[in-house]
Scaffold this active site. Structure first.
Site, PDB file in Angstrom:
ATOM      1  N   LYS A   1       0.839  -1.204   0.000  1.00 31.80           N
ATOM      2  CA  LYS A   1       0.000   0.000   0.000  1.00 31.80           C
ATOM      3  C   LYS A   1       0.874   1.253   0.000  1.00 31.80           C
ATOM      4  O   LYS A   1       0.603   2.215  -0.729  1.00 31.80           O
ATOM      5  CB  LYS A   1      -0.949  -0.020   1.212  1.00 31.80           C
ATOM      6  CG  LYS A   1      -2.041  -1.079   1.068  1.00 31.80           C
ATOM      7  CD  LYS A   1      -2.836  -1.350   2.343  1.00 31.80           C
ATOM      8  CE  LYS A   1      -3.829  -2.493   2.082  1.00 31.80           C
ATOM      9  NZ  LYS A   1      -4.606  -2.875   3.293  1.00 31.80           N
TER      10      LYS A   1
ATOM     11  N   GLN B   1      -4.968  -1.739   9.352  1.00 25.69           N
ATOM     12  CA  GLN B   1      -4.818  -3.051   8.734  1.00 25.69           C
ATOM     13  C   GLN B   1      -5.444  -4.125   9.631  1.00 25.69           C
ATOM     14  O   GLN B   1      -5.221  -4.156  10.831  1.00 25.69           O
ATOM     15  CB  GLN B   1      -3.322  -3.340   8.491  1.00 25.69           C
ATOM     16  CG  GLN B   1      -3.039  -4.597   7.686  1.00 25.69           C
ATOM     17  CD  GLN B   1      -3.580  -4.541   6.265  1.00 25.69           C
ATOM     18  OE1 GLN B   1      -3.625  -3.484   5.645  1.00 25.69           O
ATOM     19  NE2 GLN B   1      -4.011  -5.672   5.752  1.00 25.69           N
TER      20      GLN B   1
ATOM     21  N   ASP C   1     -11.500   2.455   3.641  1.00 29.11           N
ATOM     22  CA  ASP C   1     -11.714   1.014   3.582  1.00 29.11           C
ATOM     23  C   ASP C   1     -13.206   0.675   3.458  1.00 29.11           C
ATOM     24  O   ASP C   1     -13.566  -0.461   3.178  1.00 29.11           O
ATOM     25  CB  ASP C   1     -11.198   0.385   4.884  1.00 29.11           C
ATOM     26  CG  ASP C   1     -10.062  -0.581   4.659  1.00 29.11           C
ATOM     27  OD1 ASP C   1      -9.831  -0.987   3.507  1.00 29.11           O
ATOM     28  OD2 ASP C   1      -9.414  -0.947   5.657  1.00 29.11           O
TER      29      ASP C   1
HETATM   30  N1  GUN Z   1      -6.845  -7.172   5.667  1.00 34.42           N
HETATM   31  C1  GUN Z   1      -7.130  -7.918   4.569  1.00 34.42           C
HETATM   32  N2  GUN Z   1      -7.800  -7.184   3.677  1.00 34.42           N
HETATM   33  C2  GUN Z   1      -7.962  -5.962   4.205  1.00 34.42           C
HETATM   34  C3  GUN Z   1      -8.579  -4.753   3.760  1.00 34.42           C
HETATM   35  O1  GUN Z   1      -9.147  -4.657   2.670  1.00 34.42           O
HETATM   36  N3  GUN Z   1      -8.512  -3.706   4.605  1.00 34.42           N
HETATM   37  C4  GUN Z   1      -7.912  -3.775   5.817  1.00 34.42           C
HETATM   38  N4  GUN Z   1      -7.908  -2.693   6.584  1.00 34.42           N
HETATM   39  N5  GUN Z   1      -7.336  -4.867   6.272  1.00 34.42           N
HETATM   40  C5  GUN Z   1      -7.357  -5.951   5.461  1.00 34.42           C
END
Ligand code: GUN
Length: 291
Positions: free
Chosen positions: A52, A96, A119
């Site tokens: 990211k 996350q 998100d």
């Molecule tokens: N962990 C796995 N996929 C995601 C996601 O799309 N967003 C977040 N914040 N954590 C994740």
């Protein structure tokens, strides 16, 4: 042999579009900013967060990274989120997941202001999606929809079977694809670990989305010839023949299923890059809305 849906290439197109928007925002004096919070050091999460950050850098989005120890008290994490909520340079906040034991995912997600929730997991944004007026769509479902549309496999009028009912993928994807709008209008069935005679249902799918978290769970006998298969799984399986000792495989038995599917996404290089591209797009959207 199935056509391979190249998620990396399609994500690249979206990132170019996002990059153009970043440049326009720059002209207006705004640099989109994304705060990424990682609690603990789950190896998969560490890797996702790194990807990211890299995408932000490539697109001209500022990333603010916060690494907190696994035993961080919840109050401290909530305090950081509240501080970022008040920081004008931060347009998007992402925590996350999964969080270490002892931290409430529910309370943490609810602490993110909905207008910075890139998100799309805050209950307000989840509700707006279900209502049919989406604000921020969760990144993996949004990425799957884009992947289908841009690869010429629009879900319109199709029977989409979603395997998995998580808050991050299964549930929002079902809500997204059943919407009365272009690029959606699908008939959606959601099945899960307690579904009886799963294969009888998956064999009805025009489009099958596997998000179950079990390596190579979907086998060739579970799909109808001509089905479009989207593999959301990212599973580490031991492989002593490679240096790092493991290999990534999806929830789909690629070798078998690709013999009879119409099209299929690979792992890696399918849904993963799309998730990141959609996060970038949501961040730019957040920045524009906060101007
Ligand atoms: N962990 C796995 N996929 C995601 C996601 O799309 N967003 C977040 N914040 N954590 C994740």
């Amino acid at each position: 042999m199935a056509e391979i849906i190249d998620g990396k290439a399609i994500a690249g197109q979206i990132q170019e579009e996002v990059n153009r928007e970043v440049k326009e925002l720059e002209k207006a004096g705004v640099t989109p900013g994304l705060a990424v919070i990682l609690v603990g050091n789950n190896p998969a999460s560490v890797s996702y967060v790194r990807m990211k950050e890299k995408a932000c850098k490539e697109l001209g989005i500022v990333s603010f990274r916060y690494d907190l120890p696994a035993d961080t008290p919840e109050e401290e994490l909530l305090g950081l989120i509240r501080k970022l909520a008040q920081t004008p340079e931060v347009h998007g906040i992402l925590v996350q997941l999964p969080l270490p034991d002892g931290l409430s995912q529910e309370r943490v997600l609810e602490a993110i202001p909905p207008e910075k929730d890139v998100d799309g997991l805050h209950p307000f944004n989840v509700g707006k999606l279900l209502e049919g007026a989406p604000t921020f769509v969760p990144c993996t479902p949004a990425g799957i929809q884009e992947l289908l549309v841009r690869s010429g496999n629009s879900p319109e009028g199709k029977h989409v079977v979603v395997m998995g009912r998580s808050n991050i993928v299964g549930k929002p994807l079902a809500a997204l694809l059943m919407q009365k709008r272009r690029g959606a209008n699908a008939t959606v069935t959601v099945c899960h670990s307690r579904t009886s005679d799963l294969a009888a249902i998956t064999r009805l799918a025009d489009i099958l989305v596997a998000a179950v978290g079990v390596p190579r769970f979907v086998t060739a006998d579970m799909i109808r010839p001509g089905c479009v298969v989207i593999d959301v799984g990212v599973n580490r399986v031991e492989d002593p023949t490679v240096e790092r000792g493991y290999r990534l495989v999806g929830d789909v038995d690629f070798d078998g299923v690709s013999q009879i599917a119409k099209a299929i996404t690979p792992v890696p290089g399918g849904v993963g890059p799309m998730t990141i591209a959609m996060l970038m797009r949501n961040t730019v959207l957040a920045a524009r809305r906060q101007m």
